[in-house]
Write a protein that holds these residues in place. Structure first.
Motif, PDB file in Angstrom:
ATOM      1  N   PHE A  20       5.522   3.306  -3.910  1.00 41.30           N
ATOM      2  CA  PHE A  20       4.052   3.299  -3.863  1.00 41.30           C
ATOM      3  C   PHE A  20       3.602   4.659  -3.331  1.00 41.30           C
ATOM      4  O   PHE A  20       3.313   4.830  -2.149  1.00 41.30           O
ATOM      5  CB  PHE A  20       3.567   2.173  -2.951  1.00 41.30           C
ATOM      6  CG  PHE A  20       2.159   1.693  -3.220  1.00 41.30           C
ATOM      7  CD1 PHE A  20       1.091   2.586  -3.261  1.00 41.30           C
ATOM      8  CD2 PHE A  20       1.897   0.348  -3.422  1.00 41.30           C
ATOM      9  CE1 PHE A  20      -0.201   2.147  -3.502  1.00 41.30           C
ATOM     10  CE2 PHE A  20       0.608  -0.114  -3.670  1.00 41.30           C
ATOM     11  CZ  PHE A  20      -0.448   0.790  -3.705  1.00 41.30           C
ATOM     12  N   THR A  49       0.528   5.861  -7.791  1.00 44.87           N
ATOM     13  CA  THR A  49       0.279   4.421  -7.776  1.00 44.87           C
ATOM     14  C   THR A  49      -0.971   4.103  -6.967  1.00 44.87           C
ATOM     15  O   THR A  49      -1.794   3.274  -7.368  1.00 44.87           O
ATOM     16  CB  THR A  49       1.488   3.658  -7.194  1.00 44.87           C
ATOM     17  OG1 THR A  49       2.639   3.956  -7.991  1.00 44.87           O
ATOM     18  CG2 THR A  49       1.250   2.160  -7.208  1.00 44.87           C
ATOM     19  N   ASP A  50      -1.146   4.768  -5.836  1.00 46.69           N
ATOM     20  CA  ASP A  50      -2.336   4.575  -5.013  1.00 46.69           C
ATOM     21  C   ASP A  50      -3.609   4.867  -5.813  1.00 46.69           C
ATOM     22  O   ASP A  50      -4.585   4.098  -5.769  1.00 46.69           O
ATOM     23  CB  ASP A  50      -2.268   5.478  -3.779  1.00 46.69           C
ATOM     24  CG  ASP A  50      -3.483   5.349  -2.890  1.00 46.69           C
ATOM     25  OD1 ASP A  50      -3.550   4.381  -2.113  1.00 46.69           O
ATOM     26  OD2 ASP A  50      -4.369   6.215  -2.971  1.00 46.69           O
ATOM     27  N   SER A  51      -3.597   5.962  -6.559  1.00 46.86           N
ATOM     28  CA  SER A  51      -4.758   6.332  -7.360  1.00 46.86           C
ATOM     29  C   SER A  51      -5.044   5.308  -8.450  1.00 46.86           C
ATOM     30  O   SER A  51      -6.200   4.922  -8.687  1.00 46.86           O
ATOM     31  CB  SER A  51      -4.525   7.713  -7.987  1.00 46.86           C
ATOM     32  OG  SER A  51      -5.618   8.091  -8.801  1.00 46.86           O
ATOM     33  N   PRO A 103       1.375   8.588  -4.299  1.00 47.15           N
ATOM     34  CA  PRO A 103       0.001   8.997  -4.623  1.00 47.15           C
ATOM     35  C   PRO A 103      -0.478   8.518  -5.994  1.00 47.15           C
ATOM     36  O   PRO A 103      -1.629   8.116  -6.134  1.00 47.15           O
ATOM     37  CB  PRO A 103       0.079  10.521  -4.567  1.00 47.15           C
ATOM     38  CG  PRO A 103       1.233  10.817  -3.675  1.00 47.15           C
ATOM     39  CD  PRO A 103       2.229   9.729  -3.923  1.00 47.15           C
ATOM     40  N   GLY A 128      -7.006   0.730  -2.072  1.00 50.21           N
ATOM     41  CA  GLY A 128      -5.619   1.057  -2.399  1.00 50.21           C
ATOM     42  C   GLY A 128      -4.619   0.034  -1.920  1.00 50.21           C
ATOM     43  O   GLY A 128      -3.409   0.240  -2.083  1.00 50.21           O
ATOM     44  N   VAL A 129      -5.075  -1.065  -1.352  1.00 52.49           N
ATOM     45  CA  VAL A 129      -4.181  -2.116  -0.858  1.00 52.49           C
ATOM     46  C   VAL A 129      -4.116  -3.260  -1.867  1.00 52.49           C
ATOM     47  O   VAL A 129      -5.149  -3.839  -2.219  1.00 52.49           O
ATOM     48  CB  VAL A 129      -4.650  -2.668   0.507  1.00 52.49           C
ATOM     49  CG1 VAL A 129      -3.715  -3.790   0.978  1.00 52.49           C
ATOM     50  CG2 VAL A 129      -4.715  -1.553   1.544  1.00 52.49           C
ATOM     51  N   VAL A 189      -4.175   2.126  -8.458  1.00 54.30           N
ATOM     52  CA  VAL A 189      -4.640   0.883  -7.831  1.00 54.30           C
ATOM     53  C   VAL A 189      -6.130   0.982  -7.532  1.00 54.30           C
ATOM     54  O   VAL A 189      -6.897   0.049  -7.806  1.00 54.30           O
ATOM     55  CB  VAL A 189      -3.848   0.582  -6.539  1.00 54.30           C
ATOM     56  CG1 VAL A 189      -4.532  -0.531  -5.726  1.00 54.30           C
ATOM     57  CG2 VAL A 189      -2.420   0.165  -6.878  1.00 54.30           C
ATOM     58  N   ARG A 190      -6.559   2.093  -6.979  1.00 51.58           N
ATOM     59  CA  ARG A 190      -7.982   2.274  -6.654  1.00 51.58           C
ATOM     60  C   ARG A 190      -8.835   2.250  -7.927  1.00 51.58           C
ATOM     61  O   ARG A 190      -9.931   1.672  -7.937  1.00 51.58           O
ATOM     62  CB  ARG A 190      -8.186   3.566  -5.870  1.00 51.58           C
ATOM     63  CG  ARG A 190      -7.581   3.527  -4.471  1.00 51.58           C
ATOM     64  CD  ARG A 190      -7.670   4.884  -3.774  1.00 51.58           C
ATOM     65  NE  ARG A 190      -6.899   4.905  -2.555  1.00 51.58           N
ATOM     66  CZ  ARG A 190      -7.377   4.581  -1.350  1.00 51.58           C
ATOM     67  NH1 ARG A 190      -8.654   4.200  -1.234  1.00 51.58           N
ATOM     68  NH2 ARG A 190      -6.603   4.628  -0.281  1.00 51.58           N
ATOM     69  N   GLU A 208       0.835  -1.190   0.000  1.00 51.98           N
ATOM     70  CA  GLU A 208       0.000   0.000   0.000  1.00 51.98           C
ATOM     71  C   GLU A 208       0.874   1.245   0.000  1.00 51.98           C
ATOM     72  O   GLU A 208       2.107   1.154  -0.002  1.00 51.98           O
ATOM     73  CB  GLU A 208      -0.917  -0.004   1.217  1.00 51.98           C
ATOM     74  CG  GLU A 208      -0.182  -0.088   2.554  1.00 51.98           C
ATOM     75  CD  GLU A 208      -1.140  -0.296   3.697  1.00 51.98           C
ATOM     76  OE1 GLU A 208      -2.109   0.471   3.798  1.00 51.98           O
ATOM     77  OE2 GLU A 208      -0.921  -1.242   4.491  1.00 51.98           O
ATOM     78  N   ARG A 209       0.218   2.387   0.022  1.00 46.00           N
ATOM     79  CA  ARG A 209       0.925   3.665  -0.044  1.00 46.00           C
ATOM     80  C   ARG A 209       2.008   3.759   1.029  1.00 46.00           C
ATOM     81  O   ARG A 209       1.783   3.434   2.188  1.00 46.00           O
ATOM     82  CB  ARG A 209      -0.060   4.813   0.111  1.00 46.00           C
ATOM     83  CG  ARG A 209       0.539   6.192  -0.132  1.00 46.00           C
ATOM     84  CD  ARG A 209      -0.544   7.223  -0.303  1.00 46.00           C
ATOM     85  NE  ARG A 209      -0.013   8.560  -0.468  1.00 46.00           N
ATOM     86  CZ  ARG A 209      -0.742   9.627  -0.783  1.00 46.00           C
ATOM     87  NH1 ARG A 209      -2.042   9.482  -0.983  1.00 46.00           N
ATOM     88  NH2 ARG A 209      -0.185  10.814  -0.914  1.00 46.00           N
TER      89      ARG A 209
END
Length: 312
Positions: free
Chosen positions: A60, A64-66, A62, A81-82, A68-69, A32-33
């Protein structure tokens, strides 16, 4: 009779929750982030393989987090986001001989975690096939050269074997006859931060020492697996000598002190300079392997060596 039947059904259901059957969800590592490393690099490559535009830097953050979501929403998953046991099976892409693209780059990145030293070029050719089959054999998997769910799981769930990813890669470098590691600095100083000692310490699970003279800050740093993988991949195309890794005196903000840079002073037995016929191709190879800071002859202060550095 009815009570006995219900009792037996209950027992079977309980056993089903305990048995490690193929119907049970495999346990995948969570990312995760804030995380970083080889598995994050692979996540980024796999997101790109699914059509999501983002940079590949092994961090990881912002962006990549976005992405992933976004991917999770597209697949009907909880958009938390995990990247864990719910997301990995949707994210992986089966690849095999003849496959090309970012999913192959992700697979090559994973195989390199185990010391295979592949070029991360997105082309699943003979070298990647051989590495895959060797990995499958060592892990007790079906040896078919296909990187499907079981092989992907074994790749991302492991740490590279032995003492871990860095240690495995460092041992591969020490055993590679195409890579020479300096035992004294360019300045003539000999300390515990020479290129060879940096790799010896990494193979032993320890951080690499930094020099304490000139601009060097002293202390130590863990060498980045991307840099170690890059060294092994370069050795597939060239024999070369590494003059500095985390030691020596460079600018105070040098990436050497972050464990993500190498200096190379000989390529195929020829000293680096404007007359070396290999240096331009070597520099391009560094870029192809993810180095974002590449200097050589023609760049200030780099007339006699090539500097390849990966992102901090």
């Amino acid at each position: 009779m009815r009570r006995l039947l219900l009792f037996m059904i209950t027992i079977l259901l309980c056993l089903g929750t305990l048995l490690p059957s193929s119907t049970q969800a495999a346990s995948w590592p969570n990312y995760e982030r804030g995380d970083s490393g080889t598995n994050v690099t692979t996540i980024q490559y796999l997101l790109r393989a699914h059509g999501h535009s983002l940079g590949v830097d092994g961090s990881f953050g912002p962006e990549t987090d976005s992405r992933v979501r976004d991917f999770q929403r597209q697949k009907g998953l909880t958009a938390d986001g995990v990247v864990g046991s719910g997301t990995w099976p949707k994210l992986i892409v089966q690849v095999h001989n003849g496959s090309t693209g970012d999913a192959v780059r992700g697979a090559q990145t994973q195989l390199n975690k185990y010391g295979y030293g592949l070029a991360v070029d997105g082309k699943f050719g003979p070298a990647t096939t051989n590495a895959t089959r060797d990995f499958q054999s060592k892990k007790g998997l079906k040896v078919d050269g296909y990187i499907g769910p079981n092989t992907w799981h074994a790749l991302v769930s492991g740490s590279g074997g032995g003492g871990g990813e860095r240690e495995t890669l460092a041992r591969s470098i020490l055993n590679n006859s195409r890579i020479t590691l300096a035992t004294v600095h360019v300045s003539g100083v000999k300390d515990n931060a020479t290129a060879r000692q940096n790799i010896i310490d990494t193979a032993a699970g320890k951080p690499a020492a930094r020099s304490s003279y000139g601009n060097a800050p002293g202390g130590s740093v863990f060498l980045d697996p991307r840099t170690l993988n890059g060294m092994l991949s370069l050795a597939q195309s060239y024999t070369y000598s590494v003059s500095e890794i985390a030691g020596g005196s460079h600018s105070s903000t040098s990436r050497h002190y972050d464990g993500v840079a190498i200096d190379v002073n000989y390529i195929n037995g020829v000293h680096v300079g404007s007359g070396n016929q290999y240096y331009r191709a070597f520099m391009q190879k560094c870029r192809d392997l993810g180095a974002t800071q590449v200097y050589g002859p023609g760049d200030s202060g780099h007339s006699t060596h090539i500097h390849c550095a990966w992102p901090r």
